[in-house]
Enzyme design. Structure first.
Site, PDB file in Angstrom:
ATOM      1  N   CYS A   1       0.838  -1.195   0.000  1.00 49.91           N
ATOM      2  CA  CYS A   1       0.000   0.000   0.000  1.00 49.91           C
ATOM      3  C   CYS A   1       0.879   1.254   0.000  1.00 49.91           C
ATOM      4  O   CYS A   1       1.491   1.571  -1.007  1.00 49.91           O
ATOM      5  CB  CYS A   1      -0.955  -0.031   1.189  1.00 49.91           C
ATOM      6  SG  CYS A   1      -2.354   1.105   1.022  1.00 49.91           S
TER       7      CYS A   1
ATOM      8  N   HIS B   1      -3.491  -5.493  -0.039  1.00 50.34           N
ATOM      9  CA  HIS B   1      -2.968  -6.033   1.222  1.00 50.34           C
ATOM     10  C   HIS B   1      -2.977  -7.557   1.167  1.00 50.34           C
ATOM     11  O   HIS B   1      -3.952  -8.197   1.599  1.00 50.34           O
ATOM     12  CB  HIS B   1      -3.809  -5.541   2.401  1.00 50.34           C
ATOM     13  CG  HIS B   1      -3.652  -4.088   2.704  1.00 50.34           C
ATOM     14  ND1 HIS B   1      -2.758  -3.618   3.645  1.00 50.34           N
ATOM     15  CD2 HIS B   1      -4.255  -2.998   2.167  1.00 50.34           C
ATOM     16  CE1 HIS B   1      -2.827  -2.291   3.691  1.00 50.34           C
ATOM     17  NE2 HIS B   1      -3.726  -1.887   2.812  1.00 50.34           N
TER      18      HIS B   1
ATOM     19  N   GLU C   1      -1.535  -9.652   2.972  1.00 52.24           N
ATOM     20  CA  GLU C   1      -1.479 -10.302   4.288  1.00 52.24           C
ATOM     21  C   GLU C   1      -2.854 -10.754   4.774  1.00 52.24           C
ATOM     22  O   GLU C   1      -2.958 -11.686   5.582  1.00 52.24           O
ATOM     23  CB  GLU C   1      -0.856  -9.363   5.322  1.00 52.24           C
ATOM     24  CG  GLU C   1      -1.670  -8.134   5.681  1.00 52.24           C
ATOM     25  CD  GLU C   1      -1.395  -6.929   4.795  1.00 52.24           C
ATOM     26  OE1 GLU C   1      -1.699  -5.790   5.212  1.00 52.24           O
ATOM     27  OE2 GLU C   1      -0.893  -7.134   3.672  1.00 52.24           O
TER      28      GLU C   1
END
Length: 541
Positions: free
Chosen positions: A333, A460, A462
């Site tokens: 990001c 993102h 993750e």
């Protein structure tokens, strides 16, 4: 339906939750206010009881029917987490709502598990039950009776302590579970299984006839492997919230998943980005030297997301160091945006290249606010949720890590994007935009082709990482940091499964009843268990 532990549930249960699975006081009150404005209450005075409590129950029943595991049909069991401490004023409307709910759905449809701390006095080593006794009494006074006690402690509960809790809390000793400290959080499901916690829950919910014994071979293997990792891989986490590691909890878990898959012991070095800047060099030379020492000792560098201009220059310096020194780098990001800014400044030579987030009047806006976003209203104005990214180049590391798919879908949370008008200049200088959105206007993935591993992503990754199935880009970072990237990429090129050794050589099942857990490996601190859980069978209601 949970609070900020939503990510933990997604990772442990391997499910995909929505924004509605996160209930907050603000959401409930807003829903009630909207109903009142539409006249749904016919002019009645809006009160906590019944309007707020009814709204909580309606929200639970509505969201409980949403499939979360990719299968059709409503789930059989809904898990509700009521966070906080008994007696907190914030949780009182929710406790009242669940009390009403348990009475309405009746026995067999609601199971309450109360998580309580049993502290141990260091002087005498005695386990004290008074806090649990008082919390159970307080819970009963507010209309909820626990069916199961989950007791947090440093060691397993003594039998006499269990008997005492059973006597004073009016809960069968078989329904008192001890949750003592373990080397890593992946031991928790094994600990619960060995104490037959699942049988206690199924008995309360009358689900014994429809369920099977839990199969936890993979969990056992993963927990054992994590305990026995010794060869380290050091990742420098460069951010501005390094004083509060929970700010990057999902990133930490994704790194852990990838490091275990590569059979490496993860060591995260927290580097405050502002400490890398020249200002700190003059004001606090020791902090400046310590930050750069950690950065230079790292096997890989990760710059996570964030907002605001504090510490941005330090992040840019970290990206520059990784690019010039050929250190594996992953920017997420804002981390991708600062990588673009650094490239424009250092390679193209535009020293005033910047983001309009940090300088609205910059003459070289390489990162700009999205047209649909808002600079003034922060809430709900970002590009949120799962969005598609199409690969523009298939012969690149990111595409290979994702299994040579033509497109991927990852979660987003941002309001600034790389300026499309600057893309041509960046590409001409050597930066490759290997992933774009469906319109081709939003830049999603950047890479440096001549770098061992230098990737930035606007999304993102993750959030979709799971134990045993690590995020592709985190796996790439860890693999590159420990010299295994080529073998990982070759595995993906040949259409093999991701390089992960979790399932091989399963060790025997561990017994935890005696309270003797393996010696801690000190991988990462895990999130503490929440103070209160309640489980209800939403389908039967």
């Amino acid at each position: 339906m949970v609070d900020l532990d939503l990510g933990n549930y997604e990772r442990f249960l391997d499910i995909k939750l929505t924004r509605d699975h996160n209930i907050t006081t603000g959401k409930i009150y807003q829903a009630v206010i909207d109903k009142e404005r539409k006249g749904d209450y016919l002019g009645k005075t809006v009160q906590v009881v019944p309007h707020i409590t009814d709204a909580v129950q309606e929200w639970i029943e509505r969201v409980a029917k949403i499939p979360v595991d990719g299968k059709e049909g409503a789930p059989d069991v809904c898990v509700i987490e009521l966070g906080g401490t008994i007696g907190d004023i914030e949780s009182m409307p929710f406790i009242e709502a669940l009390g009403q709910f348990s009475c309405r759905v009746g026995p067999g449809n609601f199971c309450l598990i109360h998580v309580s701390l049993v502290p141990v006095l260091d002087v005498v080593g005695e386990q004290k039950t008074k806090p649990t006794q008082h919390s159970v009494r307080g819970l009963r006074g507010q209309g909820l009776t626990p069916h199961i006690l989950a007791c947090r402690s440093t060691t397993a509960l003594d039998e006499n302590v269990k008997e005492k809790l059973s006597q004073f809390c009016h809960i069968p000793a078989a329904n008192i579970i001890t949750l003592y400290d373990v080397p890593n959080i992946w031991h928790i499901p094994l600990l619960l299984r060995d104490q037959k916690a699942h049988e206690a829950i199924l008995k309360v919910l009358n689900l014994h006839s429809t369920t099977k014994e839990p199969v936890l071979k993979e969990w056992t293997s993963r927990a054992e492997i994590c305990d026995n990792l010794h060869e380290p891989v050091r990742i420098a986490m460069v951010g501005k919230y390094t004083g509060l590691s929970d700010s990057y909890l999902s990133v930490l878990k994704a790194l852990l998943h990838a490091s275990v898959a590569c059979r490496k012991k993860l060591i995260v070095d927290w580097v405050p980005s502002s400490n890398l800047e020249d200002g700190t060099k003059n004001e606090n030379p020791d902090a400046y030297k310590a930050a750069w020492k950690l950065l230079k000792a790292a096997d890989g560098i990760l710059v996570p997301g964030g907002f605001g201009d504090r510490g941005v220059q330090g992040k840019i310096l970290a990206a520059k160091y990784a690019r010039e020194q050929k250190i594996p780098f992953l920017g997420i990001c804002l981390g991708m945006q600062i990588a673009v800014i650094e490239f424009a400044r250092s390679v193209i030579g535009l020293e005033d290249a910047n983001s309009t987030e940090f300088d609205r009047n910059t003459k070289q806006p390489f990162v700009i606010v999205m047209p649909e976003a808002s600079n003034t209203h922060m809430g709900g104005t970002m590009r949120l949720g799962s969005r598609r990214t199409n690969f523009q180049v298939m012969d690149c590391k990111s595409a290979k890590l994702y299994g040579n798919q033509r497109y991927i879908e990852e979660r987003h949370r941002h309001r600034y994007e790389v300026n499309p008008d600057m893309v041509a200049a960046l590409e001409q200088a050597g930066l490759s935009f290997t992933g774009k959105d469906e319109t081709g206007q939003l830049m999603e993935i950047i890479e440096l082709p001549n770098h061992p591993y230098y990737i930035g992503v606007q999304f993102h990754p993750e959030f979709k990482s799971r134990p045993g199935r690590p995020s592709a880009l985190f796996l790439g970072l860890i693999a590159a940091a420990c010299g295994k990237l080529d073998s990982v990429l070759q595995g993906h090129d040949s259409r093999e499964k991701p390089h992960c050794e979790i399932g091989n050589h399963l060790p025997p099942k561990k017994a935890y009843q005696n309270g003797h857990a393996p010696k801690p490996a000190a991988i990462l601190p895990d999130a503490p268990l929440s103070p209160l859980y309640s489980f209800c069978n939403s389908v039967r209601s």
